[in-house]
Design a protein around this motif. Structure first.
Motif, PDB file in Angstrom:
ATOM      1  N   VAL A 398       0.862  -1.178   0.000  1.00  0.00           N
ATOM      2  CA  VAL A 398       0.000   0.000   0.000  1.00  0.00           C
ATOM      3  C   VAL A 398       0.899   1.228   0.000  1.00  0.00           C
ATOM      4  CG1 VAL A 398      -1.739   1.296   1.263  1.00  0.00           C
ATOM      5  CG2 VAL A 398      -1.877  -1.196   1.175  1.00  0.00           C
ATOM      6  N   LEU A 399       0.935   1.936  -1.137  1.00  0.00           N
ATOM      7  CA  LEU A 399       1.771   3.139  -1.229  1.00  0.00           C
ATOM      8  C   LEU A 399       1.132   4.300  -0.480  1.00  0.00           C
ATOM      9  CD1 LEU A 399       2.802   2.885  -4.990  1.00  0.00           C
ATOM     10  CD2 LEU A 399       4.029   2.034  -2.980  1.00  0.00           C
ATOM     11  N   SER A 400      -0.177   4.413  -0.552  1.00  0.00           N
ATOM     12  CA  SER A 400      -0.907   5.433   0.211  1.00  0.00           C
ATOM     13  C   SER A 400      -2.352   4.990   0.343  1.00  0.00           C
ATOM     14  CB  SER A 400      -0.844   6.805  -0.480  1.00  0.00           C
ATOM     15  OG  SER A 400      -1.499   6.778  -1.735  1.00  0.00           O
ATOM     16  N   LYS A 401      -2.988   5.458   1.405  1.00  0.00           N
ATOM     17  CA  LYS A 401      -4.375   5.064   1.648  1.00  0.00           C
ATOM     18  C   LYS A 401      -5.122   6.193   2.316  1.00  0.00           C
ATOM     19  CE  LYS A 401      -7.079   1.137   3.434  1.00  0.00           C
ATOM     20  NZ  LYS A 401      -7.026  -0.120   4.219  1.00  0.00           N
ATOM     21  N   GLN A 402      -6.269   6.521   1.752  1.00  0.00           N
ATOM     22  CA  GLN A 402      -7.127   7.559   2.316  1.00  0.00           C
ATOM     23  C   GLN A 402      -8.463   6.913   2.675  1.00  0.00           C
ATOM     24  OE1 GLN A 402      -7.285  10.384  -0.900  1.00  0.00           O
ATOM     25  NE2 GLN A 402      -5.352  11.346  -0.327  1.00  0.00           N
ATOM     26  N   PRO A 403      -8.775   6.818   3.962  1.00  0.00           N
ATOM     27  CA  PRO A 403     -10.031   6.157   4.355  1.00  0.00           C
ATOM     28  C   PRO A 403     -11.240   6.975   3.934  1.00  0.00           C
ATOM     29  CG  PRO A 403      -8.977   7.180   6.251  1.00  0.00           C
ATOM     30  CD  PRO A 403      -8.004   7.311   5.117  1.00  0.00           C
ATOM     31  N   GLU A 404     -12.360   6.301   3.837  1.00  0.00           N
ATOM     32  CA  GLU A 404     -13.615   6.987   3.537  1.00  0.00           C
ATOM     33  C   GLU A 404     -13.927   7.995   4.625  1.00  0.00           C
ATOM     34  OE1 GLU A 404     -18.279   5.751   3.581  1.00  0.00           O
ATOM     35  OE2 GLU A 404     -16.933   4.476   2.392  1.00  0.00           O
ATOM     36  N   LYS A 405     -14.461   9.140   4.230  1.00  0.00           N
ATOM     37  CA  LYS A 405     -14.824  10.154   5.227  1.00  0.00           C
ATOM     38  C   LYS A 405     -16.020  10.952   4.728  1.00  0.00           C
ATOM     39  CE  LYS A 405     -11.668  13.753   3.525  1.00  0.00           C
ATOM     40  NZ  LYS A 405     -10.600  14.716   3.908  1.00  0.00           N
ATOM     41  N   THR A 406     -16.629  11.674   5.645  1.00  0.00           N
ATOM     42  CA  THR A 406     -17.752  12.549   5.323  1.00  0.00           C
ATOM     43  C   THR A 406     -17.330  13.979   5.599  1.00  0.00           C
ATOM     44  OG1 THR A 406     -19.377  10.845   5.866  1.00  0.00           O
ATOM     45  CG2 THR A 406     -20.144  13.120   5.811  1.00  0.00           C
ATOM     46  N   LEU A 407     -17.367  14.824   4.570  1.00  0.00           N
ATOM     47  CA  LEU A 407     -16.971  16.223   4.726  1.00  0.00           C
ATOM     48  C   LEU A 407     -18.003  16.963   5.577  1.00  0.00           C
ATOM     49  CD1 LEU A 407     -15.840  17.004   1.070  1.00  0.00           C
ATOM     50  CD2 LEU A 407     -14.388  16.435   3.022  1.00  0.00           C
ATOM     51  N   SER A 408     -17.523  17.874   6.394  1.00  0.00           N
ATOM     52  CA  SER A 408     -18.403  18.667   7.246  1.00  0.00           C
ATOM     53  C   SER A 408     -19.070  19.776   6.437  1.00  0.00           C
ATOM     54  CB  SER A 408     -17.603  19.283   8.389  1.00  0.00           C
ATOM     55  OG  SER A 408     -16.703  20.263   7.889  1.00  0.00           O
ATOM     56  N   TYR A 409     -20.084  20.379   7.050  1.00  0.00           N
ATOM     57  CA  TYR A 409     -20.750  21.510   6.392  1.00  0.00           C
ATOM     58  C   TYR A 409     -19.769  22.651   6.148  1.00  0.00           C
ATOM     59  CZ  TYR A 409     -23.433  25.778   5.827  1.00  0.00           C
ATOM     60  OH  TYR A 409     -23.899  26.970   5.376  1.00  0.00           O
ATOM     61  N   LEU A 410     -18.897  22.914   7.106  1.00  0.00           N
ATOM     62  CA  LEU A 410     -17.943  24.010   6.949  1.00  0.00           C
ATOM     63  C   LEU A 410     -17.022  23.774   5.748  1.00  0.00           C
ATOM     64  CD1 LEU A 410     -16.938  24.755  10.667  1.00  0.00           C
ATOM     65  CD2 LEU A 410     -18.475  26.069   9.173  1.00  0.00           C
ATOM     66  N   GLU A 411     -16.661  22.518   5.501  1.00  0.00           N
ATOM     67  CA  GLU A 411     -15.794  22.207   4.367  1.00  0.00           C
ATOM     68  C   GLU A 411     -16.507  22.377   3.027  1.00  0.00           C
ATOM     69  OE1 GLU A 411     -12.733  18.777   5.616  1.00  0.00           O
ATOM     70  OE2 GLU A 411     -14.829  18.293   6.114  1.00  0.00           O
ATOM     71  N   LEU A 412     -17.825  22.250   3.031  1.00  0.00           N
ATOM     72  CA  LEU A 412     -18.584  22.283   1.782  1.00  0.00           C
ATOM     73  C   LEU A 412     -19.409  23.546   1.591  1.00  0.00           C
ATOM     74  CD1 LEU A 412     -19.957  18.633   1.501  1.00  0.00           C
ATOM     75  CD2 LEU A 412     -18.236  19.701   0.070  1.00  0.00           C
TER      76      LEU A 412
END
Length: 451
Positions: A398-412
């Motif tokens: 595994v060279l890199s791994k980004q887990p699943e996430k839910t963006l917050s309202y502030l981010e969107l």
């Protein structure tokens, strides 16, 4: 009346107001695909008139190109060509109604404004590719320059600016999106807009199942005998019937029939690229043994050929040997040996070995067995135990791994506010169009869905 856009030497594209007003650009592949479907400077034969709007004409060739554009921009649509043609013609007519209204109200767009809008569009495309070099490579693949891409955007940019100025003149662009409205949209659509799927970048080393040297040598000797018989003038079909270990085809002289290119393994594709009809290939190794083929015929997307297969069986001892080698390589990787160097030295995967075993980036949820379960329990930098598949043993890193996430309202929130603004702007534009359509002469000369 005059034909639309021919004096400028530019083929018109559709999309305004639905696509252009949004200010969102499609992927470069879509843009370039549209180029290929509608060359900007190609001479066009005379064709029939689909509709007239004011003193402008819409030609059937332009409508057909517009349908192609919709197919490209909506590749998953199940709509028929007649439905897409009706949609495209409606957008065409709206384009010209707005341009006619702009002329009547003496609303104009300066060349500098168009240039600035095009600059922003080009910059957005470059940003999507990440760097200038990848952007230019993508253009080169399609045979286009940045200058040609700019010309593709100029008409869209001009229409977008005309619409904006007409609506500003009517006081329709003043739109307020309240924080509570944006947050309510986020809460109602969080599952679809805020979820970011997990992604992983992988490399691997494949240790394929290979026969022992003695078994392999025996297979080579048998194939040499076959090639000697063919070299002495033996009929390929007769030799296949006598020597081939492929029971499915030996009885019919090795005939595989017609096979689509898409169904052929890479090694066969490479062999056929070097053969002409009637030629027989040198023997080459495959997963099943040694193979020689005779090309009988070919078309644009498939080939017909005969084959002679000399099987070289893989025994349990061979699979144990592959498992032990994979375990040994994995130990080297754990002890600090560079994974890419190990891949170049040991991997039997001809596609990835030279690049250090790099497979690329994948959605975690989209990985196929056996990779899915193995990778699920790994983190960035981890190297797996040997993993068995039909191809052999894989050592996965595994060279890199980004887990699943839910963006917050502030981010969107900025994206949501912009989306709601564009949505309301589009609704106001439709209302405005309803008001001005009756002021412009529009005539359809035949059903939009006919050819």
């Amino acid at each position: 009346m005059r034909k639309r856009g021919k004096a400028k030497g530019v083929t018109r594209t559709t999309g305004f107001p639905h696509f252009v007003l949004s200010g969102l650009l499609g992927p470069l592949s879509l843009v370039l695909g549209t180029f290929l479907a509608t060359p900007a400077f190609a001479a066009e034969p005379a064709d029939s008139i689909v509709a007239a709007v004011g003193d402008e004409l819409i030609l059937s060739s332009e409508l057909n190109q517009a349908v192609n554009f919709l197919r490209l921009s909506q590749p998953d649509t199940m709509a028929s060509d007649s439905v897409l043609a009706e949609m495209a013609l409606g957008r065409f007519i709206d384009d010209l109604v707005l341009e006619e209204q702009a002329r009547r109200e003496t609303v104009e767009v300066e060349p500098s404004e168009v240039a600035a809008e095009v600059d922003a569009n080009i910059a957005a495309v470059k940003e999507r590719f990440g760097d200038e070099e990848r952007f230019k490579e993508a253009l080169a693949v399609e045979g286009y320059t940045e200058r040609a891409l700019r010309q593709r955007y100029e008409e869209d940019a001009r229409r977008k600016l005309l619409a904006r100025k007409l609506m500003e003149k009517e006081g329709l662009t003043q739109i307020h999106i309240s924080p509570s409205e944006a947050e309510r949209f986020y809460n109602e659509n969080r599952d679809s807009i805020a979820r970011v799927p997990g992604r992983v970048t992988l490399a691997h080393i494949l240790i394929a199942f290979t026969p022992s040297p003695a078994t392999d040598s025996a297979g080579q000797r048998r194939m040499t005998e076959v090639m000697d018989v063919l070299a002495r003038g033996g009929d390929f079909a007769t030799v296949a019937g006598s020597f081939s270990d492929d029971q499915r085809t030996a009885a019919r002289g090795g005939d595989r029939g017609w096979v689509a290119f898409a169904e052929l393994p890479p090694e066969l594709m490479m062999v056929f690229s070097q053969l002409t009809s009637g030629q027989t290939s040198p023997p080459f190794p495959t997963r099943d043994g040694y193979l020689t083929v005779r090309l009988e015929d070919r078309s644009a997307d498939r080939v017909r050929f005969r084959q002679i297969l000399i099987r070289v069986p893989v025994t349990r001892n061979d699979t144990v040997r592959a498992r032990n080698l994979a375990a040994s390589i994995r130990r080297e990787a754990i002890e600090g040996a560079p994974f890419d160097s190990l891949a170049r030295q040991y991997s039997h995967d001809p596609v990835t070995a030279d690049s250090g075993g790099r497979l690329g980036e994948f959605l975690v949820a989209g990985l196929a067995p056996p990779f899915d379960k193995v990778v699920a329990g790994m983190d960035s930098g981890d190297v797996s135990e040997p993993v068995l598949s039909e191809h052999g043993y894989h050592i996965i890193k595994v060279l890199s791994k980004q887990p699943e996430k839910t963006l917050s309202y502030l981010e969107l929130q900025d994206n949501i506010r912009n989306y709601l603004h564009q949505q309301k702007l589009g609704e106001r534009l439709e209302t405005y169009l309803d008001r001005v359509r009756g002021k412009v002469y529009v005539k359809r000369f035949r059903p939009s869905g006919s050819s």
